[in-house]
Scaffold this motif. Structure first.
Motif, PDB file in Angstrom:
ATOM      1  N   LEU A   1       0.813  -1.214   0.000  1.00 28.63           N
ATOM      2  CA  LEU A   1       0.000   0.000   0.000  1.00 28.63           C
ATOM      3  C   LEU A   1       0.852   1.271   0.000  1.00 28.63           C
ATOM      4  CD1 LEU A   1      -2.712   1.454   0.094  1.00 28.63           C
ATOM      5  CD2 LEU A   1      -2.682   1.197   2.590  1.00 28.63           C
ATOM      6  N   PRO A   2       1.808   1.431   0.919  1.00 26.68           N
ATOM      7  CA  PRO A   2       2.580   2.687   0.907  1.00 26.68           C
ATOM      8  C   PRO A   2       3.382   2.901  -0.361  1.00 26.68           C
ATOM      9  CG  PRO A   2       3.442   1.144   2.546  1.00 26.68           C
ATOM     10  CD  PRO A   2       2.143   0.600   2.098  1.00 26.68           C
ATOM     11  N   ILE A   3       3.869   1.833  -0.990  1.00 21.69           N
ATOM     12  CA  ILE A   3       4.611   2.056  -2.225  1.00 21.69           C
ATOM     13  C   ILE A   3       3.670   2.487  -3.337  1.00 21.69           C
ATOM     14  CG2 ILE A   3       4.543  -0.267  -3.219  1.00 21.69           C
ATOM     15  CD1 ILE A   3       7.558   2.121  -3.099  1.00 21.69           C
ATOM     16  N   THR A   4       2.435   1.982  -3.319  1.00 17.64           N
ATOM     17  CA  THR A   4       1.438   2.440  -4.292  1.00 17.64           C
ATOM     18  C   THR A   4       1.158   3.929  -4.108  1.00 17.64           C
ATOM     19  OG1 THR A   4       0.421   0.240  -4.313  1.00 17.64           O
ATOM     20  CG2 THR A   4      -0.904   2.068  -5.150  1.00 17.64           C
ATOM     21  N   VAL A   5       1.055   4.353  -2.864  1.00 14.60           N
ATOM     22  CA  VAL A   5       0.793   5.761  -2.569  1.00 14.60           C
ATOM     23  C   VAL A   5       2.001   6.617  -2.943  1.00 14.60           C
ATOM     24  CG1 VAL A   5       0.293   7.414  -0.733  1.00 14.60           C
ATOM     25  CG2 VAL A   5      -0.851   5.187  -0.758  1.00 14.60           C
ATOM     26  N   LEU A   6       3.204   6.131  -2.639  1.00 18.73           N
ATOM     27  CA  LEU A   6       4.402   6.890  -2.978  1.00 18.73           C
ATOM     28  C   LEU A   6       4.556   7.070  -4.482  1.00 18.73           C
ATOM     29  CD1 LEU A   6       6.994   5.435  -0.426  1.00 18.73           C
ATOM     30  CD2 LEU A   6       6.157   7.785  -0.531  1.00 18.73           C
ATOM     31  N   VAL A   7       4.164   6.055  -5.233  1.00 22.08           N
ATOM     32  CA  VAL A   7       4.208   6.168  -6.689  1.00 22.08           C
ATOM     33  C   VAL A   7       3.357   7.345  -7.149  1.00 22.08           C
ATOM     34  CG1 VAL A   7       3.409   5.061  -8.817  1.00 22.08           C
ATOM     35  CG2 VAL A   7       4.806   3.773  -7.196  1.00 22.08           C
ATOM     36  N   GLU A   8       2.169   7.472  -6.573  1.00 21.32           N
ATOM     37  CA  GLU A   8       1.269   8.567  -6.934  1.00 21.32           C
ATOM     38  C   GLU A   8       1.775   9.900  -6.379  1.00 21.32           C
ATOM     39  OE1 GLU A   8      -1.998  10.582  -8.528  1.00 21.32           O
ATOM     40  OE2 GLU A   8      -1.265   8.542  -8.893  1.00 21.32           O
TER      41      GLU A   8
ATOM     42  N   ILE B   1      11.033   8.307  -0.001  1.00 20.72           N
ATOM     43  CA  ILE B   1      10.831   6.929  -0.437  1.00 20.72           C
ATOM     44  C   ILE B   1      11.210   5.950   0.671  1.00 20.72           C
ATOM     45  CG2 ILE B   1      11.609   5.146  -2.039  1.00 20.72           C
ATOM     46  CD1 ILE B   1      11.914   7.332  -4.158  1.00 20.72           C
ATOM     47  N   ALA B   2      12.428   6.105   1.193  1.00 21.66           N
ATOM     48  CA  ALA B   2      12.934   5.143   2.172  1.00 21.66           C
ATOM     49  C   ALA B   2      12.141   5.181   3.475  1.00 21.66           C
ATOM     50  CB  ALA B   2      14.415   5.406   2.443  1.00 21.66           C
ATOM     51  N   ALA B   3      11.933   6.384   4.017  1.00 19.07           N
ATOM     52  CA  ALA B   3      11.242   6.503   5.301  1.00 19.07           C
ATOM     53  C   ALA B   3       9.749   6.262   5.151  1.00 19.07           C
ATOM     54  CB  ALA B   3      11.502   7.877   5.903  1.00 19.07           C
ATOM     55  N   GLY B   4       9.135   6.824   4.112  1.00 24.25           N
ATOM     56  CA  GLY B   4       7.695   6.665   3.941  1.00 24.25           C
ATOM     57  C   GLY B   4       7.275   5.236   3.717  1.00 24.25           C
ATOM     58  N   PHE B   5       8.095   4.500   3.002  1.00 23.55           N
ATOM     59  CA  PHE B   5       7.787   3.103   2.704  1.00 23.55           C
ATOM     60  C   PHE B   5       7.899   2.221   3.946  1.00 23.55           C
ATOM     61  CE2 PHE B   5       9.776  -0.974   1.215  1.00 23.55           C
ATOM     62  CZ  PHE B   5       8.604  -1.566   0.788  1.00 23.55           C
ATOM     63  N   GLU B   6       9.056   2.235   4.578  1.00 27.37           N
ATOM     64  CA  GLU B   6       9.302   1.331   5.700  1.00 27.37           C
ATOM     65  C   GLU B   6       8.466   1.699   6.929  1.00 27.37           C
ATOM     66  OE1 GLU B   6      10.919  -1.893   7.697  1.00 27.37           O
ATOM     67  OE2 GLU B   6      11.165  -1.360   5.589  1.00 27.37           O
TER      68      GLU B   6
ATOM     69  N   GLU C   1      -3.026   6.373   5.833  1.00 29.29           N
ATOM     70  CA  GLU C   1      -2.887   5.056   5.220  1.00 29.29           C
ATOM     71  C   GLU C   1      -3.215   3.941   6.221  1.00 29.29           C
ATOM     72  OE1 GLU C   1       0.564   4.364   2.623  1.00 29.29           O
ATOM     73  OE2 GLU C   1       0.999   6.504   2.840  1.00 29.29           O
ATOM     74  N   ALA C   2      -2.709   4.073   7.441  1.00 29.71           N
ATOM     75  CA  ALA C   2      -2.974   3.053   8.454  1.00 29.71           C
ATOM     76  C   ALA C   2      -4.448   3.010   8.833  1.00 29.71           C
ATOM     77  CB  ALA C   2      -2.119   3.312   9.690  1.00 29.71           C
ATOM     78  N   GLN C   3      -5.084   4.167   8.949  1.00 29.70           N
ATOM     79  CA  GLN C   3      -6.506   4.198   9.286  1.00 29.70           C
ATOM     80  C   GLN C   3      -7.345   3.485   8.225  1.00 29.70           C
ATOM     81  OE1 GLN C   3      -7.399   8.365   9.731  1.00 29.70           O
ATOM     82  NE2 GLN C   3      -5.959   8.616  11.430  1.00 29.70           N
ATOM     83  N   VAL C   4      -7.063   3.788   6.963  1.00 31.72           N
ATOM     84  CA  VAL C   4      -7.841   3.181   5.883  1.00 31.72           C
ATOM     85  C   VAL C   4      -7.548   1.687   5.798  1.00 31.72           C
ATOM     86  CG1 VAL C   4      -8.208   3.126   3.390  1.00 31.72           C
ATOM     87  CG2 VAL C   4      -8.005   5.325   4.573  1.00 31.72           C
ATOM     88  N   ALA C   5      -6.275   1.303   5.831  1.00 32.92           N
ATOM     89  CA  ALA C   5      -5.901  -0.101   5.665  1.00 32.92           C
ATOM     90  C   ALA C   5      -6.436  -0.966   6.801  1.00 32.92           C
ATOM     91  CB  ALA C   5      -4.383  -0.228   5.566  1.00 32.92           C
ATOM     92  N   ILE C   6      -6.169  -0.566   8.033  1.00 37.87           N
ATOM     93  CA  ILE C   6      -6.588  -1.385   9.169  1.00 37.87           C
ATOM     94  C   ILE C   6      -8.101  -1.316   9.351  1.00 37.87           C
ATOM     95  CG2 ILE C   6      -6.398  -1.664  11.666  1.00 37.87           C
ATOM     96  CD1 ILE C   6      -3.494  -0.744  11.438  1.00 37.87           C
TER      97      ILE C   6
END
Length: 402
Positions: free
Chosen positions: A144-151, A235-240, A357-362
């Motif tokens: 999910l976060p990598i999909t968001v980072l792409v956008e 990229i690095a921090a947002g993803f992990e 992202e966490a609110q929507v995913a969980i």
């Protein structure tokens, strides 16, 4: 010899007992990091951590250190063109960069991502549901976060596996065993970003990278190296970080069925739930390091100049002098002044996006799968041993009651 083993197997099983012992016996302690072969101070009590994070006597900027200190703590020099971002800067450079980035990282831009986050979550769960059990980290938490980072950033979706591999290498503890891998990763990441940013300069789009290229305040812009470093950080921090936040949240809820039922019955509790996840099992265990440039007396302890000092956020969140019953997971906890996204000057600009992202995913996951459960004995799960991160190596789940 270390009084406390922060790099051993027990920290991968359950780090809390060791951290509790440190708070009680040696809340500000000098240890020897076996991976870097260098001294390292850990600060573990909440009040001390807050004080450290806002103390201007401790510098984040490695350029202010002597050559000897830099060679001791920053052995992979290939990162020199990737760490010129605000996380490793002091005022006034930090203030200048943060003001520029904040202009591009607006609440409006973040809020516009909610439909994308919801759609991506649904699509990823559609794929995962076809299997009886999955590793939720691989199928949702990190995809999910990598999909968001792409956008958000504008990088191509087909490069997501490269980011995952580079980030995996990045978060591993630095040691003789992976210095070569870190050097290769830094070179490859830098080359990638140089080409990507050059493309965005020629063909700007409605993305954060293009906005960072154009952002300016009182005539100031990010330099080319600062721009590349900022995109690298995002990229690095947002993803992990976001991936661990989602994974840790699901793990905590499954470990506490009564809290999971409460969230399922009252979906509007999702926001305080994420705040409690950030406290109880934060995705970032430790702050980035800081260095006193001269000998400093801190809370009654003298810390020598140019020795690394790290704040344990995970320990601070379980300090009973700040949080009543800190080892209890309570999604209605209030007040909840955790440090999950740092404190003071370096408070994370991306916190609102990670929480969204966490609110929507969980929130989607627990409502869609009422029989969600562990697909393996939770006591066998292991935490990663990394420099800063706090996340599981895997999270096997099933959609059926067991």
């Amino acid at each position: 010899m270390n009084q406390f083993d922060l790099w051993g197997e027990q920290m991968r099983v359950d780090p809390l007992p060791t951290l509790a012992q440190m708070r009680a016996e040696a809340p500000i302690v000098r240890l020897f990091n076996p991976h870097q072969e260098a001294p390292e101070w850990r600060v573990t009590r909440y009040a001390d951590v807050v004080e450290l994070l806002r103390d201007p006597r401790f510098s984040k900027d490695k350029r202010k250190l002597s050559e000897q200190a830099r060679s001791r703590y920053f052995r992979v020099t290939e990162f020199d063109r990737l760490d010129k971002h605000m996380l490793y800067a002091d005022p006034p450079e930090h203030s200048r960069m943060r003001a520029l980035v904040a202009k591009a990282f607006t609440p409006r831009r973040i809020s516009q991502l909610r439909p994308l986050i919801a759609e991506a979550t649904a699509s990823l769960l559609d794929l995962a549901e076809r299997q009886d059990s999955v590793d939720l980290l691989d199928t949702l938490a990190f995809r999910l976060p990598i999909t968001v980072l792409v956008e958000l950033i504008g990088v191509p979706i087909e490069d997501q596996e490269r980011f995952r591999e580079w980030t995996r290498i990045l978060i591993a503890p630095p040691s003789e065993g992976n210095f070569d891998a870190l050097r290769r990763m830094a070179i490859e990441f830098q080359q990638y970003l140089e080409e990507f940013i050059a493309l965005r300069r020629r063909h700007p789009r409605d993305d954060l990278t293009s906005a960072l290229i154009e952002a300016q305040t009182h005539g100031d812009r990010l330099s080319s190296v600062e721009l590349m470093s900022m995109v690298f950080l995002l990229i690095a921090a947002g993803f992990e970080t976001t991936g661990n936040l989602i994974g840790n949240g699901v793990w905590a809820l499954l470990r506490h069925p009564a809290q999971l039922r409460r969230l399922r019955d009252t979906p509007e509790l999702i926001e305080p739930t994420i705040e409690e996840v950030l406290r109880y099992c934060p995705p970032v265990a430790n702050s980035t390091g800081a260095f006193p440039l001269t000998d400093v007396e801190f809370r009654g302890t003298v810390i020598p100049a140019e020795e690394l000092v790290v704040a344990s956020l995970l320990s601070a969140h379980h300090d009973d002098e700040r949080f009543p019953e800190p080892d209890r997971f309570d999604i209605t906890r209030t007040p909840n002044q955790h440090l999950g996204f740092g404190h003071g000057l370096h408070f994370c600009l991306g916190s609102s996006l990670a929480k969204l992202e966490a609110q929507v995913a969980i929130g989607t996951l627990v409502q869609r799968f009422p029989a969600l459960g562990f697909a393996a004995d939770p006591d066998t799960l292991r935490w990663k041993i990394g420099v800063f991160v706090h996340g599981l190596e895997c999270l096997p789940v099933t959609w059926e009651a067991r």
